[in-house]
Design an enzyme around this catalytic site. Structure first.
Site: not given
Length: 175
Positions: A5, A37, A49, A128
């Site tokens: 994410t 998120k 988040g 990521s």
């Protein structure tokens, strides 16, 4: 998967913004395009988040909300206490996630190692695509006249073009 994410927090000028992508993956398969998120907490004064598994994120949001209630919305104290719990609690230590929390004045990155980091320049990212979004946001903040929201949006678009675990269906929240 811990890193699948991208969440970015930017404080620039008088604004604080958090942005995330919407992609959810299971292994190498995209299973959802429009996940949220980022959550607004404590009377919409605090943004949180996460990057990590969905189940772990719900556990962390719940714990963090409880800390905010316990410490009457004091972001720093709530973040410190959650980091302590996360590091010492046997069940929390197993959570595979990272969390960014922010209010209008401060932001922190929290991890299961007990890390509690406040960035020097008001920009932090996880997941990521976090390194890509972070680099883009730092460059945009230094070398353009864009506002915080535009910086976050453009940086996330750049991350989505580079990271296969990040899509361009963004959630953007402004304080």
């Amino acid at each position: 998967m811990l890193h699948a994410t991208t969440v970015l927090a930017v404080r620039h000028g008088d604004h604080a913004v958090m942005a995330s992508d919407g992609q959810v993956t299971f292994g190498d398969t995209v299973v959802k395009q429009s996940a949220r998120k980022i959550r607004r907490l404590y009377n919409d004064r605090i943004l949180a988040g996460f990057a990590g598994s969905a189940a772990d994120s719900f556990a962390l949001f719940s714990r963090f909300e409880a800390k905010l209630e316990q410490y009457r919305g004091n972001l720093e104290r709530s973040a410190v206490e959650l980091a302590k719990d996360w590091r010492t609690d046997r069940m929390l230590r197993r959570l595979e996630a990272m969390l960014i929390v922010m209010d209008a004045h401060a932001m922190y990155l929290l991890s299961g190692n007990g890390d509690l980091i406040e960035p020097d320049d008001g920009i932090v990212a996880i997941g990521s695509g976090g390194a890509y979004a972070l680099a883009a946001a730092k460059a945009l903040a230094r070398h353009t006249g864009l506002d915080a929201r535009s910086i976050a949006e453009q940086a996330m678009q750049i991350a989505a073009q580079i990271c296969i675990y990040t899509n361009d269906r963004l959630t953007i929240e402004v304080l």
